[in-house]
Design an enzyme around this catalytic site. Structure first.
Site, PDB file in Angstrom:
ATOM      1  N   CYS A 120       0.842  -1.190   0.000  1.00 25.07           N
ATOM      2  CA  CYS A 120       0.000   0.000   0.000  1.00 25.07           C
ATOM      3  C   CYS A 120       0.879   1.242   0.000  1.00 25.07           C
ATOM      4  CB  CYS A 120      -0.893   0.022   1.241  1.00 25.07           C
ATOM      5  SG  CYS A 120      -2.009  -1.385   1.355  1.00 25.07           S
ATOM      6  N   GLY A 133      -1.242   0.968  -5.027  1.00 25.08           N
ATOM      7  CA  GLY A 133      -2.555   0.437  -4.687  1.00 25.08           C
ATOM      8  C   GLY A 133      -3.649   1.157  -5.428  1.00 25.08           C
ATOM      9  N   TYR A 173      10.238  -4.403  -7.648  1.00 23.59           N
ATOM     10  CA  TYR A 173       8.960  -4.238  -8.323  1.00 23.59           C
ATOM     11  C   TYR A 173       8.085  -3.084  -7.850  1.00 23.59           C
ATOM     12  CZ  TYR A 173       5.081  -5.311 -11.170  1.00 23.59           C
ATOM     13  OH  TYR A 173       4.134  -5.198 -12.118  1.00 23.59           O
ATOM     14  N   ASN A 221       0.948   0.479   5.923  1.00 19.33           N
ATOM     15  CA  ASN A 221       1.579  -0.274   4.850  1.00 19.33           C
ATOM     16  C   ASN A 221       2.415  -1.358   5.508  1.00 19.33           C
ATOM     17  OD1 ASN A 221       2.732  -1.197   2.494  1.00 19.33           O
ATOM     18  ND2 ASN A 221       4.290   0.414   2.424  1.00 19.33           N
ATOM     19  N   GLY A 222       2.016  -2.602   5.271  1.00 23.59           N
ATOM     20  CA  GLY A 222       2.732  -3.712   5.894  1.00 23.59           C
ATOM     21  C   GLY A 222       1.791  -4.861   6.146  1.00 23.59           C
TER      22      GLY A 222
END
Lengths: 367, 367, 367, 367
Positions: free
Chosen positions: B13, B39, B253, B113-114
């Site tokens: 995210c 996202g 990526y 985020n995680g």
């Protein structure tokens, strides 16, 4: 039997539920449509497909918030829905019901018509014990209590929690397997049970049954809990009995005249109130003019009793929402302006009786 | 320093925060715009106006979910925002962050985020103690823990809870008075600190700073908590130190090549990976073709090292979302089809190297 | 063979047509999707169901303007569609193509890629004879001329009118029974013929064929008119031959690199231009950096010829539209800002070649 | 004076115009709002800013088709608007008025309430002379005729064309400099002139004046043409006088009871019709029940004359559109079902008079 309460017209909402119909979401949509006058701020539907709950909610009217796509996402045979009229709370999607949560008793959805004056205090206690709240609604407090209950199952938990809750509540709960309806012991808000073919339906007003061709069976009784699951309908009375105290504003203002509320025709009640008013407050006037739409039946009653001619002196623009129920003051002012227009030739130079209900927004009182 | 972890690309995210700017919501909107590649399922912004939190969330891309009206409703000087890439969780507005709740510590919003592998177990425990959950997200577990904390204030509560939490987290919290950023001790996910005039900004990637003309200052360090309020920025290290283990997929990526991630240029990393690949996996080929867009830098590196010509053999339709990140498999299949088209004259009868990252959706691997 | 014309990049649009497929509207939708880079202001599709024409048009991108509902309304086996890039004309739904009218020759729809410098004068003449115009488009003038033609049928009328029209036009007409494609004698704008199973397809660029698995057959020739109806495809050359003069910007800028335009690979043309530039304009530089996306192939060519390293020094945010084609100046400025971000470590303190096409909006020229 | 015509209830629309007000578009929006009962299929507003015409049109109700953004785009001091009720024609944005075209007389917009039986023949002639049509509407024929007129200016052209046109028309034209209102010599459809401060306003019904606090001045007379420009209002009578023949359905059904139509109160007309019905068709009944909403005044009249009690036996759901006016049959059936619900206790076992107008959709006739 009727009581003017301190509820100040708060928490005037509409609920609808259906169990065991392949088109549950769409019938709930229609039921909410018929109950739209009870709340236009937001609406929502949750369905159970036997395994889980799926829901859609939106701001505004049912016809605007739902379209084919949204209804198609709601596949399942059991459903409950809600139309909301905001009061002191926020106007926000956060407040929109049904609320749907997961807890130790599994997934639970709830729709509530009523208000719980003691919830605010309870809320503080819950927060002190670490609870988090996603809305400002009293209803969320009930969900917390149910989630914390050590009862063996969600049905017992609901009974346990609400037997300790004071206030007005006509509530529908939906779990993956059951629909539960419960009404407070005073029976302050209405809740009716109906039958559509082999299905049970439940609604705030019987006009929702009429629209979908369901038959009115009886009211959910004050203090009664009804559990509907695959085994059928089971009734119990887990709440402490209290003196009945039904909200008079349901008959005066909230409900549609074609509904049976608290076992009586709303239209007949209004007619009688108009007659009574003509006796108690006779007026030296030329005509009786109703304030559309909730005031029509009372004006007819006043006219019938007094002999004064009934005349349609105020015309309503039907392309706006109902007079009474709109969330924001700024919209209200505009709304009153845009909604009602006098028929001049009828009212000019006339002495007029408006046998209107008390209506804080219109500021119109019985002359 | 980089570690291929077990995170299976979950919970990729983007987060953004800003403190003390009159146009906080709009700058957050732009920051999320720059982070959109992290996202596309849903997004949200919450602002604090000093007294309370206001939020708006929506499904889909930032540019679709937000318009002038929604941004105008978000008045306040402090804001955090989130773009979400769904993983195993539901694709639903319920999962959309920021989450905003009220608890004994007041209003709290969070963007995460995680991922927190142990949250599922913790969730069960919380449910047994009566907690209710509105989403399936691990992040909501953290909010519950914070709400239950007996710490003196929300900052201490966050430090207390996260010091006992294993997993990957780069999180932003917003309260009516403060913005709090915290990163797990391994530093698995990136989080950068920047400066825009007199304001602090925080973002998952530095490309969000570039767009709004903010300057990259430094990374939030692994294990560091930063609290920004009216008195300024205060840093502390309340989390137990661990060996750093940053997610290699950020460089391979996830991140944009123009970002500085973990203190290093993503573009440079990819270039070097391509060079390394050319050494380790020399190919008897005619040309090197990148898989747009994340594979371009590696392909340039491969070409530079191997001497094989670099050619643009796959063309992307830029009017669809990014290859990698889309929520539903059914969309993905369609998406791949619609996104990439070969340049025939370039690739026909050629031996080709695609120095691509492992990409489960495209099924393209290094030849 | 290529000519830099005076067309100032006006009337850069995309057209697509299909005859005889049960899913004509949806395939046209996909074809327009592949041609989206040729115009993002508005789009439209018209279908013929054998008896009448039905159309839907909208502002913005194909994916935003069309949804399932709109596509479902377009039932019919023959279709044409258009994506529009506005130039001097109004940005308005009025200008959105296909235009659909009824006249003595029946219903006619038209999609046009090109521009007709003499139309303005002709328009005045038509007005003096009592014509009414619903748009500011040159294309509407052609429709008027066709409607006024005394030719025996619509096909002859189109041939008659366009044989007297100077300018650039690659046009598709749809009537209830036929699809007609025609290209001006100079062949200024591209138009390709393809085959999908038993159906004929026509498109501005061959990349539209690739997406729907159609095969490129050949170009519609300059001056050729193709009529497709139930009896099959018939070709004729009703227009006065002229020296071919194809628009060089199709290869330089407009078209996608994976398309075959004027019988040649766009990617190969760009590569060669880059090589040529390296010879004609050798630069004492460190790296070659492409301006995404249309400049990539040329930069590769420049790098290949010059030996200077190719590096991705500018990164594009793919969640916005294409650099070149946007209708309003105010949007453009914001767009450039939001679209391209430099990769600092690559370009700082470097001498850089940007082998870019002339691009009036970016103001970037070959160094 | 009233005539039941052959118009079969076709072309029941509403028009509104205003000249010289800084908030012209918004007042037109409100005027259309008040006229919404005359047409719910589509609506549109065109403004003149002194130099050119700008318009916005949309399907559905005024409140849904227009929002702040659309109204803000309509800056100008003069405006006309239209609400449309579709008849045999297509339900499509193509048919949506105002029509706006450019011709030798410059830009012209038109809004039409009425129908022109001879237009279909004229249309064929125009097509044979090369005209193109964008809609199926009779009104477009008038625009063609005006465009072809050799008259010195648009005003003369309109007078010339309509003096040769038979049929029913209450029309508003807008040019960049003037607003023109014209009514057919029989005066079949209503058109009223009003005054708002220093501005002239024109509307199909006077209820549109009430809403914006404008004063009713007089009707536009049958055969009269009114031209309003910066020099003021000029009246003329360019059309051949005919015997007046106003549409009785305006008083029976179309108009709002609070409007003055053809110089008379609609409410009074309906009341009188009810009284007359009671005399001509006395009924041996228990109660009189109105069919909401247009039947209320007649039912009151019937009750007053006959002495039978007036009772509200049918309740209408106000969250749907008006009974009479909906474009598609499929919607109508659903609409009747959803709109009206009987009040059972009132009507069960009663002999009832419904003094309703002829209403083809409800199929309710006077008992």
């Amino acid at each position: 039997m009727f009581t003017v309460s301190d509820d100040k017209l708060r928490e005037e909402c509409g609920v609808f539920g259906i169990f065991g119909h392949p088109d549950a979401a769409r019938l709930t949509y229609l039921g909410l449509y018929a109950l739209q006058h009870r709340g236009q701020e937001s609406c929502g539907i949750v369905v159970a497909d036997g395994a889980q709950l799926i829901f859609e909610r939106g701001m505004g009217h049912v016809r605007d918030a739902f379209d084919e796509d949204r209804l198609n996402r709601l596949s399942g045979q059991n459903a409950i829905g809600h139309v909301r009229y905001s009061t002191a709370g926020e106007v926000s999607i956060r407040e929109c019901q049904p609320f749907v949560v997961t807890c130790q008793h599994g997934q639970i959805a709830v729709c509530h018509n009523g208000n719980l004056p003691f919830a605010r205090e309870e809320r503080k206690k819950l927060e002190q014990h670490g609870a988090i709240f996603s809305s400002t609604s009293d209803t969320e407090v009930v969900l917390h209590e149910v989630a914390r209950s050590r009862a063996a199952n969600v049905t017992d938990a609901i009974a346990e929690v609400l037997s300790e809750t004071e206030g007005a509540f006509s509530m529908l709960f939906l779990t993956p397997k059951a629909l539960i309806a419960i009404r407070d012991p005073r029976g302050f808000r209405p809740l009716a049970l109906g039958r559509l073919d082999d299905c049970w339906v439940i609604a705030s007003e019987t006009c929702a049954f009429d629209l979908i061709d369901a038959k009115y069976v009886r009211d959910v009784e004050p203090g009664e809990m009804i559990v509907i699951n695959e085994e059928g309908l089971r009734s119990s009375h887990p709440l402490r009995p209290e003196k009945h105290a039904m909200c008079i504003f349901e008959h005066v203002y909230f409900s549609r005249p074609d509904s049976i509320i608290f076992g009586q025709s709303v239209n007949r009640s209004r007619h009688k109130m108009g007659q009574r008013l003509a006796i108690e407050q006779p007026a030296d006037a030329d005509i009786v003019v109703p304030v559309p739409d909730s005031g029509v039946a009372a004006a007819i009653g006043y006219s019938a009793e007094s002999g004064l001619p009934f005349r349609l002196g105020l015309v309503r623009n039907h392309y706006v929402g109902r007079t009474f129920i709109e969330p924001k003051q700024s919209i209200r002012s505009f709304g009153v302006r845009i909604k009602l227009n006098p028929v001049r030739h009828l009212i000019e130079n006339k002495r007029i009786v408006f046998p209107a209900q008390w209506d804080p927004k219109l500021g119109i009182h019985v002359t």
